[in-house]
Design an enzyme around this catalytic site. Structure first.
Site, PDB file in Angstrom:
ATOM      1  N   ASP A 152      10.710  -4.009 -18.020  1.00 37.69           N
ATOM      2  CA  ASP A 152      10.548  -3.557 -16.792  1.00 37.69           C
ATOM      3  C   ASP A 152      10.054  -4.769 -16.194  1.00 37.69           C
ATOM      4  OD1 ASP A 152      10.063  -2.221 -14.429  1.00 37.69           O
ATOM      5  OD2 ASP A 152       8.659  -0.807 -15.525  1.00 37.69           O
TER       6      ASP A 152
HETATM    7  C1  BGC Z   1       9.438  -0.039 -12.015  1.00 40.74           C
HETATM    8  C2  BGC Z   1      10.699   0.237 -12.675  1.00 40.74           C
HETATM    9  C3  BGC Z   1      11.652  -0.384 -11.906  1.00 40.74           C
HETATM   10  C4  BGC Z   1      11.878  -1.870 -11.762  1.00 40.74           C
HETATM   11  C5  BGC Z   1      12.872  -2.426 -10.877  1.00 40.74           C
HETATM   12  C6  BGC Z   1       9.291  -1.633 -11.817  1.00 40.74           C
HETATM   13  O1  BGC Z   1       8.067  -2.289 -11.154  1.00 40.74           O
HETATM   14  O2  BGC Z   1       8.110   0.114 -13.005  1.00 40.74           O
HETATM   15  O3  BGC Z   1      10.631   1.592 -12.788  1.00 40.74           O
HETATM   16  O4  BGC Z   1      13.032  -0.126 -12.385  1.00 40.74           O
HETATM   17  O5  BGC Z   1      10.317  -2.097 -11.044  1.00 40.74           O
HETATM   18  O6  BGC Z   1      12.733  -2.327  -9.745  1.00 40.74           O
END
Ligand code: BGC
Length: 758
Positions: free
Chosen positions: A284
């Site tokens: 993530d």
């Molecule tokens: C979130 C994810 C997301 C990623 C990319 C993160 O802050 O937890 O769910 O896919 O950002 O945007």
């Protein structure tokens, strides 16, 4: 050695055997050849998913990121919108980097692209797998038309924690329903052929357990037993691996005190070893560098931990590209581990068909043709009507007739930007209707619609600001009393009041935890003032989570929970409130009576001192000040019509291990309009080697019945449905007595016993 460890060791052995050869020799040869030409830096580049910021067409060439792409230091980019821009960036990778390896372009396409479907939590209320699969397919068609071939979806974190704002992105509290939805979404996104220009790679997230943060506070600690993980939280992730999802995303939280991103047991032993996942794992956003705060070491150390755990791609932290070379030189990671991660990412690109045509998803004509089409929008509107949950309709105020005067009030009544719901990166809200506009259209020439906002989201301007980020601000600076008086004045002139209230869309989603889930102060005051007019009220509750609605249940006889219904939400709400469509949504999570009950979920253990009945009993497991059960149970949802259930019947009270039995029940639509019902099947395992839940959803059927129509619903039960992970993580069923329950929700069932024999 404990059996659990033995099983894991065996699984891991199988995994180790899997690592070099795939089932596609042509792909293996292609990637062997490519990798033989790659420098270490280029290999590390494939593991790098940096943040771009916006790249404007024409400027990509000179941007900082372009330099990195040319140097082969970038594996992919994400959340960049627009096929022309993406094409330009791809051209840099293909034409100006040494080996011309195409980039992979990802995005948070969470519930549709420009045609936005209801938020995932709402979609799960439909219990309509075909509609969910189709929504993912449409999202893939639109995304790939705009250059995106990889979505960070589905989010399958089981959640019993409505304080956590990201409940909005998942499918609620149930592992079985969550697994079915996960499978449908992966199938919808990826289709039968990942290389087709209209399908895209899915990414199962957030692995793992992100939906169980302590106190409901986002990014907070998670800790639970392995039995609970495997039986109650892991099934949807496993369903994603089984369905062939191309990638997984690590979660921010710790699992067994090790951040998921560096948790080798999770990423390698379980995911690859036990479940046979053969795609790649991306972190993530900055999850690697966040491990410094977790107390796992400096950037070099945590990056090595992540790679060694089985994490392949670094989103934004710059840990892999920045430090792995040094770690290799110091013997902290091996070349084999780097090669392995690089190979997995190249394999994903190969499977997407990017090596045979890097511009496969970059046809600029498709963007004009395939996005936000009338057909897609019609489907989004239809599906949205299936997601609304009718909580109360005591006086049959709904459906409304299109006549007389309707007073539309509330902070959600005339906002465009809030309609699609959280995590709608590609939304073009300026094209979506407000509820006011849709209601005026629906009643044109028939009824008179009066509108007043009536109040802000809440009195606290700071709280409202934090809950309406991303350009969705909606604060009205007028005096609260003036606003309220205006609403009461139009309410007095009306035959019925429709109150569009609840949370703005960014009050759920990432970093939107709440400690209080009741309707906010200003809205409650407005509701009280409206009730005092004596006019009938329909409360439309917008929310990205289950909210606490005790007061509303007592004081307002008509409540429709509409969540966030996507780009077509406003029209869909009108379809339902005016009776063109009968509501059929059923809760995928229990609605708590108050925050102190959380977690409240239907598939809990019995305890040694279960409460008998509903009133307080000393020395039983209950509260002095609130009942144990939720305000509305899992599976609950009313309709404008009524459904009568006949007698439940079982083909036999004995189920043998290799056999099957069937449960049948007739369901009759006894009301005056057509409608859909969700018939639910639950099982209770009466005696086990570990304590077993009082009820577990094992099957369901969504059926459509015309007024007066009867249908016989049949479920097949096999021993497979009765399997669970025991204390040694052995997955099997145990002979003995069971109860089978069928009904309209988890708390309203008919029960029959049966016995599983060997
Ligand atoms: C979130 C994810 C997301 C990623 C990319 C993160 O802050 O937890 O769910 O896919 O950002 O945007």
């Amino acid at each position: 050695m404990k059996l659990r460890n033995l099983l894991l060791t065996l699984a891991l052995g199988a995994c180790a055997l899997n690592t070099s050869a795939s089932s596609d020799p042509a792909m293996d040869r292609y990637i062997d050849d490519l990798m033989s030409k790659m420098t270490l830096r280029e290999k590390l580049g494939q593991l790098n998913l940096p943040v771009t910021g916006d790249i404007i067409t024409g400027t990509a060439m000179s941007s900082d990121i372009a330099g990195k792409i040319k140097a082969g230091e970038v594996g992919g980019l994400f959340n960049l919108k627009g096929v022309e821009k993406i094409r330009e960036v791809q051209r840099i990778a293909v034409e100006q980097s040494r080996l011309g390896i195409p980039l992979i372009f990802g995005m948070d396409v969470i519930h549709g692209y420009e045609t936005v479907f209801p938020i995932p939590f709402a979609m799960s209320m439909s219990w309509d797998m075909e509609a969910i699969r189709n929504s993912a397919r449409i999202a893939a068609v639109e995304s790939t038309a705009d250059g995106i071939c990889w979505t960070f979806s589905p989010m399958v974190d089981v959640c019993r924690e409505p304080r956590w704002g990201r409940m909005s992105e998942g499918s609620g509290e149930d592992p079985y329903l969550g697994s079915e939805i996960c499978r449908a979404m992966v199938e919808g996104y990826q289709g039968a052929d990942l290389a087709s220009p209209t399908t895209m790679m899915s990414c199962i997230k957030h692995f793992a357990l992100y939906g169980a943060p302590e106190g409901g506070r986002d990014y907070n600690t998670v800790d639970m037993s392995h039995v609970r993980m495997f039986n109650e939280y892991f099934p949807p992730y496993k369903a994603g691996a089984d369905a062939g999802a191309g990638s997984f995303m690590t979660s921010f939280n710790t699992v067994d005190y090790i951040p998921a991103t560096a948790n080798r047991w999770l990423m390698t032993d379980v995911l690859r070893g036990m479940w046979g996942f053969d795609g790649f794992v991306v972190t993530d956003y900055t999850a690697i560098s966040e491990m410094i705060n977790h107390g796992m070491g400096d950037l070099q150390q945590v990056s090595a931990l992540a790679l060694n755990a089985g994490t392949d791609m670094d989103m934004v932290a710059d840990g892999f590209l920045g430090t792995l070379e040094q770690s290799l030189n110091e013997g902290k990671v091996t070349m084999q581990a780097i090669d392995q991660a690089c190979r997995r990412i190249l394999e994903a690109k190969y499977k997407l068909g990017l090596f045979s045509d890097p511009y496969r998803y970059l046809d600029v004509n498709r963007a004009k043709r395939d996005i936000f089409t009338a057909e897609h929008r019609a489907e989004a509107r239809r599906v949205a009507t299936e997601t609304f949950v009718l909580l109360e309709n005591r006086d049959n105020v709904l459906p409304l007739t299109k006549q007389g005067t309707i007073a539309l009030v509330g902070p959600l009544a005339n906002t465009r930007a809030n309609m699609p719901g959280t995590w709608s990166v590609a939304a073009t809200s300026e094209r979506y209707s407000t509820l006011l506009e849709a209601m005026q259209r629906a009643t044109e020439g028939k009824a008179n619609v009066l509108y007043a906002k009536g109040c802000n989201v809440c009195y606290d301007a700071e709280l409202e600001k934090n809950s309406t980020m991303f350009g969705r601000e909606m604060r009205d600076e007028r005096d609260p009393q003036v606003m309220r008086d205006e609403a009461v004045a139009i309410a007095r002139q009306a035959d019925v009041i429709v109150a569009a209230m609840g949370e703005p869309s960014e009050m759920s989603g990432e970093c939107s935890s709440r400690s209080q889930l009741t309707i906010l102060d200003a809205q409650k005051d407005l509701l009280e003032a409206l009730i005092a007019t004596g006019k009938p009220i329909v409360l439309l509750n917008f929310s990205g989570r289950t909210t606490v609605m005790n007061w509303e249940k007592e004081n307002i006889p008509t409540i429709l929970n509409v969540w966030f219904g996507g780009s077509e939400a406003a029209d869909a709400i009108c379809d339902v409130i005016f009776g063109d469509v009968t509501p059929s949504g059923h809760l995928s999570a229990s609605m708590p009576r108050n925050e102190g009950q959380i977690p409240v979920y239907y598939n809990h253990l019995n305890t040694g001192r279960p409460l008998q009945g509903k009133t307080f009993q000393k020395f039983q497991s209950n509260y002095l000040d609130v009942p144990n059960d939720p305000l509305y149970p899992f599976g609950y949802g009313l309709s404008y019509t009524t459904f009568d259930y006949g007698q439940l019947a079982l083909s036999s009270p004995i189920l043998s291990r290799n056999g099957s039995i069937t449960a049948t029940v007739t369901v009759t639509n006894t009301g005056n309009c057509d409608g859909a019902e969700v018939v639910q099947l639950y099982v209770r395992d009466m005696v086990g080697s570990i304590a077993r839940p009082v009820s577990e959803l094992k099957d369901f059927k969504r059926i459509f019945l015309k007024a007066g129509e009867t249908q016989t619903v049949t479920f097949t039960i096999t021993a497979d449905k009765l399997k669970f992970y025991d204390n040694d993580l052995r997955y099997d069923c145990e002979p003995g007595d069971f109860q089978l329950m069928v009904g309209r929700n988890s708390a309203d069932v008919q029960t029959l016993p049966f016995t599983l024999t060997n």
